[in-house]
Design an enzyme around this catalytic site. Structure first.
Site, short mmCIF file in Angstrom:
data_model
loop_
_atom_site.label_atom_id
_atom_site.label_comp_id
_atom_site.label_asym_id
_atom_site.label_seq_id
_atom_site.Cartn_x
_atom_site.Cartn_y
_atom_site.Cartn_z
N ARG A 1 0.85 -1.19 0.00
CA ARG A 1 0.00 0.00 0.00
C ARG A 1 0.89 1.24 0.00
O ARG A 1 2.10 1.14 0.15
CB ARG A 1 -0.94 0.00 1.21
CG ARG A 1 -0.22 0.03 2.54
CD ARG A 1 -1.19 0.11 3.71
NE ARG A 1 -0.46 0.01 4.97
CZ ARG A 1 -1.03 -0.06 6.16
NH1 ARG A 1 -2.34 -0.04 6.27
NH2 ARG A 1 -0.30 -0.15 7.26
N ASN B 1 -5.14 7.33 4.27
CA ASN B 1 -4.83 6.64 5.52
C ASN B 1 -3.37 6.90 5.88
O ASN B 1 -2.48 6.64 5.08
CB ASN B 1 -5.03 5.13 5.37
CG ASN B 1 -4.94 4.39 6.69
OD1 ASN B 1 -5.89 4.33 7.45
ND2 ASN B 1 -3.76 3.86 6.99
N GLU B 2 -3.16 7.47 7.05
CA GLU B 2 -1.80 7.69 7.56
C GLU B 2 -0.85 8.24 6.49
O GLU B 2 0.12 7.58 6.08
CB GLU B 2 -1.24 6.42 8.18
CG GLU B 2 -2.03 5.99 9.40
CD GLU B 2 -1.34 4.90 10.22
OE1 GLU B 2 -0.49 4.18 9.67
OE2 GLU B 2 -1.66 4.77 11.41
N GLU C 1 -7.58 4.62 15.50
CA GLU C 1 -7.17 3.21 15.62
C GLU C 1 -6.51 3.06 16.99
O GLU C 1 -5.52 3.73 17.28
CB GLU C 1 -6.15 2.84 14.54
CG GLU C 1 -6.68 2.97 13.13
CD GLU C 1 -5.63 2.63 12.07
OE1 GLU C 1 -4.57 2.07 12.42
OE2 GLU C 1 -5.86 2.94 10.89
N GLU D 1 -1.44 -8.61 7.52
CA GLU D 1 -1.67 -8.33 8.95
C GLU D 1 -2.29 -9.52 9.70
O GLU D 1 -3.00 -9.33 10.67
CB GLU D 1 -2.50 -7.05 9.08
CG GLU D 1 -1.68 -5.85 8.61
CD GLU D 1 -2.33 -4.50 8.81
OE1 GLU D 1 -3.54 -4.44 9.03
OE2 GLU D 1 -1.58 -3.50 8.75
N HIS E 1 -1.83 -9.60 13.42
CA HIS E 1 -2.31 -8.41 14.14
C HIS E 1 -3.66 -8.72 14.77
O HIS E 1 -4.61 -9.10 14.10
CB HIS E 1 -2.45 -7.26 13.14
CG HIS E 1 -2.52 -5.92 13.78
ND1 HIS E 1 -3.56 -5.54 14.60
CD2 HIS E 1 -1.69 -4.86 13.72
CE1 HIS E 1 -3.35 -4.30 15.01
NE2 HIS E 1 -2.22 -3.86 14.49
C1 GAL Z 1 -1.87 1.50 10.99
C2 GAL Z 1 -2.71 1.46 9.73
C3 GAL Z 1 -3.67 0.31 9.74
C4 GAL Z 1 -2.99 -0.94 10.18
C5 GAL Z 1 -2.39 -0.73 11.54
C6 GAL Z 1 -1.71 -1.93 12.12
O1 GAL Z 1 -0.64 2.09 10.74
O2 GAL Z 1 -3.41 2.66 9.57
O3 GAL Z 1 -4.20 0.15 8.44
O4 GAL Z 1 -2.00 -1.29 9.26
O5 GAL Z 1 -1.44 0.27 11.47
O6 GAL Z 1 -1.17 -1.65 13.39
#
Ligand code: GAL
Length: 661
Positions: A103, A141-142, A315, A363, A366
């Protein structure tokens, strides 16, 4: 205090969606963020949209009373788009292109890509902009994550040249401002200027700085293209972007200016952050499962100001993550604690990442609120508890808006860039210095507002400027106008805006309120540790020290063992001529806070407090059981004064008369 979750329906069979929505609502979740990586499902082929599935998701969530945060999917350009326009791929400083296949593989300066982003944003916003359940939009996003900014493409170069032309007007003025006579770097025209990469040794620091200023503006411009579209088609929704913790690649104050966002939201992964920042190993070990007590708070206090008082956690870590060097399971209680901590600092919403752990792709390691088999995870169980506690308490569900703290800490993005460009010593990092001052204030039980230098600082009783490379007249005017105690750290006023040493030496304009001069500076390897005593605390200078001269009426409050001044004072203004070792900042600030008329406490190690309205919260991040500093007869609305690891409590001011239940 509202709870949310990040949800990726496109990663799960349609047959699960209704049940997911029902369970979210039952858990106490009110907000669900969706769609920010789903471009390939919204538009599988150029110009061919498939909204059916997203319509279904939106209706399913809405029918369970859930509010939706819709993400524009521009952080993940689909492969067909990259194949059609390979020039949108970003370029690293070494001149190679990043590939598709993960991404953020786009160049923020690409006008083609900006056009494509406006196109997909408009298509989405036209379809969902007036939907009553869609209460907010997140752009991208970020921005800047995965070091994709700065990007060194031909598109960036062309736009950089125009940016420079707008800033300097003539090439002569640029040559003068940059000092290009040095090493024959003079340019005959703006078209002769290159990006500051691939040079055999350091590029000119002002060239690097202007490129960082430019890139920061590029990030804002990229976001603003989408905001324009969203304001048009979704005028009633909040617009936001999810920023990151400890992240300084672009100037968030400038980014947020002119109503470019309604809320500052950020992504909080406290344990992974503790692991990845420059903390002493002993602290990383002590807080490995709870996170350092100030890492989240630091960004809560920073983003509250960036959102002009309104901030969300978009998040929130819900269990072990996948991206730090080590990814332990959080200590019991932490997933719940982080929500209350954010609320104590003023958050309106805490949204957990993610609803369910995804068993495939990048992920899969995660965690989320549910295990891959859809069983509530340990983190999910803690969130359920927090939701019940909030719902059961009138006080907790109707918190007052955050009020001004007594202490301001000035944070400055350009200072970070300037000292990254010219560290001078391997271990000098401005943000870490700012964090250490913040930590010392919080150990003293003080609430802190983190603000830009352009904020009105005159109402505070104590203003800490851990460092600020360029001191302008505006800041000096604030010092003169305010009645506060001011503390300036090392390297303050050491540069002009054109990245040169001020003609009157450092600390530049600060000399108007604190007569002194910096004669020489030194960065310190660990074996060079000049000793100093502040109050009753002994310590040393670490990383950085200056040889300074007190001029005029300026007094020396503390000196190093080799006689060089360590702390200088003139009236209400102090200058600290070194990076002080742990404990010394606290000793100094304790004394200055007392002079500012503030009551300080020496909190037990690992305990932190935060006030919101007439509520005081206390949090235990340490491995030992501790006692919260609640007054006798305090009325607790959450927990009690005895705090085990991961525990939180909150009590009302003793004089509050109505029923705390
Ligand atoms: C953030 C991101 C998410 C996911 C998350 C995992 O940086 O916005 O999409 O990747 O980390 O910790």
């Amino acid at each position: 205090m509202q709870l949310g979750v990040c949800y990726y329906p496109e990663q799960w069979p349609r047959s699960m969606w209704a049940d997911d929505a029902r369970r979210m609502a039952e858990l106490g979740i009110t907000h669900v963020r969706i769609a920010e990586f789903a471009w390939s499902r919204m538009e599988p082929r150029a110009g061919e949209f498939d909204w059916g599935w997203l319509d279904d998701v939106v209706e399913t969530l809405a029918s369970h009373g859930l509010k939706i945060v819709l993400g524009t999917p521009t952080a993940a350009p689909p492969k067909w788009l990259v194949d059609a326009y390979p020039e949108i791929l970003p370029m690293r400083a070494d001149g190679t292109r990043w590939n598709a296949g993960s991404r953020r593989h786009y160049d923020v300066s690409s006008e083609t890509y900006r056009r494509e982003c406006v196109r997909i944003t408009a298509a989405m916003a036209q379809r969902y902009g007036s939907h009553a359940a869609v209460v907010a939009w997140q752009t991208d996003n970020e921005l800047g994550c995965h070091e994709t900014i700065p990007s060194y493409t031909p598109a960036a170069l062309a736009r950089f040249r125009s940016w420079l032309k707008a800033r300097y007007e003539t090439i002569g003025q640029l040559n003068d401002a940059w000092g290009n006579v040095f090493w024959s770097m003079e340019y005959a025209s703006f078209d002769a200027i290159e990006l500051p990469n691939l040079t055999p040794t350091d590029a000119n620091p002002i060239h690097l700085l202007d490129f960082r200023r430019f890139m920061s503006d590029e990030v804002s411009a990229f976001h603003r293209h989408q905001v324009e579209v969203l304001r048009r088609f979704a005028p009633h929704a909040d617009v936001l972007h999810n920023f990151m913790g400890f992240f300084t690649t672009f100037d968030h104050y400038r980014f947020a200016a002119d109503k470019a966002i309604d809320v500052a939201s950020w992504d909080s992964y406290p344990i992974a952050r503790t692991e990845s920042i420059a903390l002493p190993e002993a602290q990383k070990a002590r807080y490995a499962r709870t996170a350092h007590p100030d890492v989240s708070a630091f960004d809560h206090d920073r983003y509250r100001a960036i959102g002009q008082g309104r901030f969300w956690v978009m998040e929130q870590q819900a269990g072990p993550v996948n991206w730090a060097s080590w990814n332990p399971v959080p200590a019991k209680g932490m997933v719940r604690l982080w929500a209350f901590e954010a609320f104590a600092h003023g958050a309106e919403l805490v949204s957990y990442f993610r609803w369910r752990q995804c068993p495939y792709a990048q992920e899969q390691m995660h965690s989320g609120l549910n295990l891959p088999n859809n069983e509530l995870s340990p983190g999910g169980i803690e969130v359920e508890r927090a939701a019940r506690e909030i719902a059961a308490s009138h006080v907790l569900s109707t918190l007052a808006a955050p009020t001004r703290a007594d202490v301001a800490l000035v944070f400055d993005y350009e200072t970070q860039w300037m000292f990254e460009i010219q560290r001078h010593g391997k271990t000098f990092d401005y943000q870490t210095l700012a964090f250490e001052y913040y930590e010392a204030l919080r150990e003293l039980g003080l609430d802190v507002d983190i603000l830009p230098k352009s904020a009105d600082l005159t109402q505070y009783r104590l203003v800490i400027v851990p460092s600020i490379a360029v001191i302008d007249d505006g800041l000096i005017a604030q010092v003169e106008k305010s009645g506060a105690q001011w503390v300036f750290g090392p390297r303050s006023g050491s540069k002009t805006k054109d990245f040169a040493i001020p003609a009157n030496l450092a600390p530049g304009a600060l000399q108007r309120v604190l007569p002194m001069q910096v004669l020489e500076v030194e960065s310190l390897r660990a074996s060079l540790a000049p000793a100093v005593r502040v109050g009753n605390t002994n310590g040393v200078a670490v990383h950085w020290r200056e040889h300074v001269r007190a001029n005029g009426e300026t007094g020396v409050e503390a000196a190093f063992d080799d006689q060089w001044p360590a702390v200088l004072a003139h009236g209400r203004v102090r200058y600290v001529a070194a990076w002080l070792s742990q404990g010394l900042h606290r000793a100094l600030l304790q004394q200055v806070a007392a002079e500012a008329g503030l009551t300080v406490q020496n909190l037990p190690e690992g305990l932190r407090t935060r006030r919101r309205g007439d509520l005081t919260f206390a949090f235990n991040f340490g491995p030992e059981r501790v006692q919260a500093p609640s007054p006798l007869g305090a009325r607790f609305v959450l927990g009690g004064a005895q705090l085990a690891t991961g525990d939180v409590c909150a009590w009302l001011d003793v004089d509050r008369t109505d029923n705390p239940a």
